[in-house]
Design an enzyme around this catalytic site. Sequence first.
Site, PDB file in Angstrom:
ATOM      1  N   ASP A   1      39.972  32.662  41.001  1.00 12.29           N
ATOM      2  CA  ASP A   1      39.565  33.736  40.088  1.00 12.29           C
ATOM      3  C   ASP A   1      38.038  33.704  39.972  1.00 12.29           C
ATOM      4  OD1 ASP A   1      39.018  35.267  37.622  1.00 12.29           O
ATOM      5  OD2 ASP A   1      41.183  35.230  37.351  1.00 12.29           O
ATOM      6  N   ILE A   2      37.405  34.870  40.126  1.00 17.43           N
ATOM      7  CA  ILE A   2      35.929  34.884  40.094  1.00 17.43           C
ATOM      8  C   ILE A   2      35.365  34.883  38.675  1.00 17.43           C
ATOM      9  CG2 ILE A   2      35.297  35.785  42.371  1.00 17.43           C
ATOM     10  CD1 ILE A   2      35.221  38.587  41.015  1.00 17.43           C
TER      11      ILE A   2
ATOM     12  N   GLN B   1      46.832  43.027  30.825  1.00 19.20           N
ATOM     13  CA  GLN B   1      46.826  42.999  32.293  1.00 19.20           C
ATOM     14  C   GLN B   1      45.734  43.967  32.735  1.00 19.20           C
ATOM     15  OE1 GLN B   1      50.441  44.245  34.337  1.00 19.20           O
ATOM     16  NE2 GLN B   1      49.585  43.757  36.358  1.00 19.20           N
TER      17      GLN B   1
ATOM     18  N   HIS C   1      50.026  39.153  39.383  1.00 21.65           N
ATOM     19  CA  HIS C   1      49.303  37.907  39.695  1.00 21.65           C
ATOM     20  C   HIS C   1      49.682  36.833  38.693  1.00 21.65           C
ATOM     21  CE1 HIS C   1      46.736  40.546  37.269  1.00 21.65           C
ATOM     22  NE2 HIS C   1      46.283  39.455  36.686  1.00 21.65           N
TER      23      HIS C   1
ATOM     24  N   HIS D   1      48.538  33.320  37.125  1.00 19.86           N
ATOM     25  CA  HIS D   1      47.364  32.469  36.906  1.00 19.86           C
ATOM     26  C   HIS D   1      47.781  31.000  36.843  1.00 19.86           C
ATOM     27  CE1 HIS D   1      44.594  35.706  35.196  1.00 19.86           C
ATOM     28  NE2 HIS D   1      45.748  36.271  34.953  1.00 19.86           N
TER      29      HIS D   1
HETATM   30  P1  5GP Z   1      44.689  39.858  34.146  1.00 24.15           P
HETATM   31  O1  5GP Z   1      44.088  40.040  32.786  1.00 24.15           O
HETATM   32  O2  5GP Z   1      45.006  41.191  34.800  1.00 24.15           O
HETATM   33  O3  5GP Z   1      45.846  38.911  34.127  1.00 24.15           O
HETATM   34  O4  5GP Z   1      43.581  39.141  34.993  1.00 24.15           O
HETATM   35  C1  5GP Z   1      42.977  39.670  36.132  1.00 24.15           C
HETATM   36  C2  5GP Z   1      42.168  38.551  36.714  1.00 24.15           C
HETATM   37  O5  5GP Z   1      41.667  38.955  37.981  1.00 24.15           O
HETATM   38  C3  5GP Z   1      40.956  38.164  35.865  1.00 24.15           C
HETATM   39  O6  5GP Z   1      41.047  36.784  35.543  1.00 24.15           O
HETATM   40  C4  5GP Z   1      39.775  38.484  36.748  1.00 24.15           C
HETATM   41  O7  5GP Z   1      38.745  37.543  36.620  1.00 24.15           O
HETATM   42  C5  5GP Z   1      40.363  38.460  38.137  1.00 24.15           C
HETATM   43  N1  5GP Z   1      39.697  39.335  39.071  1.00 24.15           N
HETATM   44  C6  5GP Z   1      39.416  40.642  38.888  1.00 24.15           C
HETATM   45  N2  5GP Z   1      38.796  41.159  39.976  1.00 24.15           N
HETATM   46  C7  5GP Z   1      38.695  40.128  40.868  1.00 24.15           C
HETATM   47  C8  5GP Z   1      38.165  40.046  42.194  1.00 24.15           C
HETATM   48  O8  5GP Z   1      37.636  40.983  42.773  1.00 24.15           O
HETATM   49  N3  5GP Z   1      38.260  38.822  42.798  1.00 24.15           N
HETATM   50  C9  5GP Z   1      38.838  37.736  42.192  1.00 24.15           C
HETATM   51  N4  5GP Z   1      38.857  36.598  42.883  1.00 24.15           N
HETATM   52  N5  5GP Z   1      39.346  37.794  40.955  1.00 24.15           N
HETATM   53  C10 5GP Z   1      39.276  38.984  40.291  1.00 24.15           C
END
Ligand code: 5GP
Length: 138
Positions: free
Chosen positions: A30-31, A93, A99, A101
Amino acid sequence: MDDCIFCKIVRGEIPSFKVYEDDKVFAFADINPILEGHTLIIPKAHAENLWDISDDDLTAIHRASKKIAGGIREVLDPAGIACLQLNGRAVNQVVMHYHFHLIPRKADDPELTMTAWELVPGDMEQIKAVSEKIAAAI
Ligand code: 5GP
Ligand code: ZN
């Protein structure tokens, strides 16, 4: 999906720090890591959330999570690893491609707030009623 950022990562159109790949699954750093080693595991086939993902892909993700958690443990020796998976904008989300984590935490890292909720006993009648409805719906 053409516009999906995680599909683009699977296709190599957006760079990522890959940690694992098999025929069904892709995993990468995760970036915006909550803590060091924060890793995302995704199905290669686009699915938005837990309601959409195939049973096979879900199984593959969970099998991969165990392997990757082993790698994380070997490298970072965390005190624990939180597994987190969000479904829907109402629960924040952000990327609408399923995804999973993996968030390792060392003993002296800051508390992961989402793992430290207060235990407040609920209304047992209400818990029973909703549980019975869910059970009947499955
Ligand atoms: P969510 O809140 O949808 O569960 O989390 C999305 C996750 O994707 C976040 O932790 C965010 O940092 C990660 N993320 C979003 N865009 C990118 C990307 O382009 N590359 C990577 N490696 N992680 C991403
Ligand atoms: Zn996608």
